[in-house]
Design a protein around this motif. Structure first.
Motif, PDB file in Angstrom:
ATOM      1  N   ASP A  43       0.820  -1.209   0.000  1.00 31.83           N
ATOM      2  CA  ASP A  43       0.000   0.000   0.000  1.00 31.83           C
ATOM      3  C   ASP A  43       0.854   1.259   0.000  1.00 31.83           C
ATOM      4  OD1 ASP A  43      -2.303  -1.584   0.095  1.00 31.83           O
ATOM      5  OD2 ASP A  43      -2.204  -1.725   2.268  1.00 31.83           O
ATOM      6  N   GLU A  73       0.505   5.801  -0.321  1.00 32.26           N
ATOM      7  CA  GLU A  73      -0.383   6.953  -0.266  1.00 32.26           C
ATOM      8  C   GLU A  73       0.428   8.236  -0.433  1.00 32.26           C
ATOM      9  OE1 GLU A  73      -3.721   9.025   2.678  1.00 32.26           O
ATOM     10  OE2 GLU A  73      -2.822   7.088   3.202  1.00 32.26           O
ATOM     11  N   LYS A 125      -4.387   6.951  -2.978  1.00 31.96           N
ATOM     12  CA  LYS A 125      -4.055   5.676  -2.369  1.00 31.96           C
ATOM     13  C   LYS A 125      -3.912   4.613  -3.444  1.00 31.96           C
ATOM     14  CE  LYS A 125      -6.227   6.521   2.129  1.00 31.96           C
ATOM     15  NZ  LYS A 125      -7.174   6.002   3.151  1.00 31.96           N
ATOM     16  N   GLU A 183       0.447   2.919   4.988  1.00 37.73           N
ATOM     17  CA  GLU A 183      -0.487   2.782   6.100  1.00 37.73           C
ATOM     18  C   GLU A 183       0.122   1.918   7.197  1.00 37.73           C
ATOM     19  OE1 GLU A 183      -5.112   1.308   6.926  1.00 37.73           O
ATOM     20  OE2 GLU A 183      -4.229   1.220   4.915  1.00 37.73           O
TER      21      GLU A 183
END
Length: 304
Positions: free
Chosen positions: A205, A207, A212, A266
């Motif tokens: 992940d 961002e 995102k 995250e």
């Protein structure tokens, strides 16, 4: 017959599924376990277990007795603990499971401080990122990353794991540096991490500025252990997402370098989990409290 001892043995047989595993977990001969359960059945004048060659199954009377037995044992343990806490040091074997990176880099360097405070507790530390049968394997508690899905576990959140992306200089020499996370799906290679629960490769992940991304990593090799994941990154097998406390030493040695630093990741929650069907003994309670304090800040320094 010591009915309470026989009751504890019976409960262990039910939890582990057969007499052999119960005997191993209790450090008793199998014949002793068998005789104690047979003695309990004779005392109660009923059959508690139906035996097969591979496992045992509760009878109707056995199921009723088991439910009451675990309540009685829990209440007795709680009573004993409440009266002895101020007088007796927690003692006995404590079975704990955690990933290798936490064991090697966080717990082991600080465990002497726990031993000095609780010298009568013997730690049996299982290391790895595998699935655990907490009851059958007699595991008291475990340290796990990610929100637990098993509803039979009590989960206590103790910290969050910050991640960043790293790669070995030898990888950069051969493939260059990724300029965007989406390049990790085709142009570049990653280290795949195999989720023990789902059996799938975990996504990566990213961002940035409200955008995102969930990347399905293009990998040459996947692993299911945190230490092996780190070593594969150092070996130049691809980009890895690591907690800084895992990467620090490799960075200092020049074995890893940060990449895609302008993208954030995250954080993952860290939990201590333990079976809700098992009474939380004093030895478990003091270890969980110690581990929670240790994990609150992953930049801990080894004990002097």
């Amino acid at each position: 017959m010591d009915q309470l001892s026989a009751m504890r043995v019976f409960v262990r047989v039910v939890e582990t599924g057969n007499f052999s595993r119960a005997a191993d977990s209790l450090n008793m001969p199998k014949t002793t376990v068998t005789n104690m359960v047979q003695g309990l059945e004779a005392h109660l004048r009923t059959t508690l277990l139906n035996r097969t060659t591979r496992r045992v199954m509760l009878t109707t009377d056995g199921a009723l007795y088991y439910e009451r037995a675990i309540q009685i044992i829990s209440e007795i343990d709680e009573l004993d603990g409440s009266l002895s806490n101020a007088q007796v040091q927690p003692s006995g074997r404590l079975r704990v499971e955690m990933a290798g990176a936490f064991a090697d880099l966080v717990v082991i360097p600080n465990v002497c401080s726990f031993h000095e405070k609780y010298p009568l507790i013997k730690l049996d530390l299982g290391v790895g990122d595998r699935l655990v049968d907490y009851i059958a394997e007699n595991v008291d508690c475990a340290l796990r990353v990610g929100t637990p899905r098993d509803q039979s576990l009590i989960a206590r959140k103790v910290s969050e794991l910050r991640l960043a992306s790293y790669v070995a200089p030898r990888y950069l020499e051969k493939f260059g540096s990724p300029q965007h996370p989406q390049e990790l799906e085709d142009k570049h290679f990653c280290i795949g991490y195999l989720n023990a629960v789902s059996g799938q490769i975990m996504t990566m992940d990213f961002e940035k500025d409200g955008q995102k991304l969930e990347i399905a990593p293009n990998y040459i090799m996947s692993v299911n252990d945190s230490r092996t994941y780190l070593n594969a990154a150092v070996a130049g097998m691809g980009v890895a997402q690591l907690a800084p406390f895992m990467a620090d030493d490799a960075i200092k040695r020049g074995e890893l370098l940060p990449v895609l630093s302008d993208w954030e990741h995250e954080s993952l929650p860290i939990y201590i989990v333990y079976p809700q069907t098992r009474h939380v003994t004093n030895k478990v309670r003091v270890f969980v409290d110690w581990l929670a304090r240790l994990m609150h800040n992953l930049d801990v320094k080894p004990s002097a």
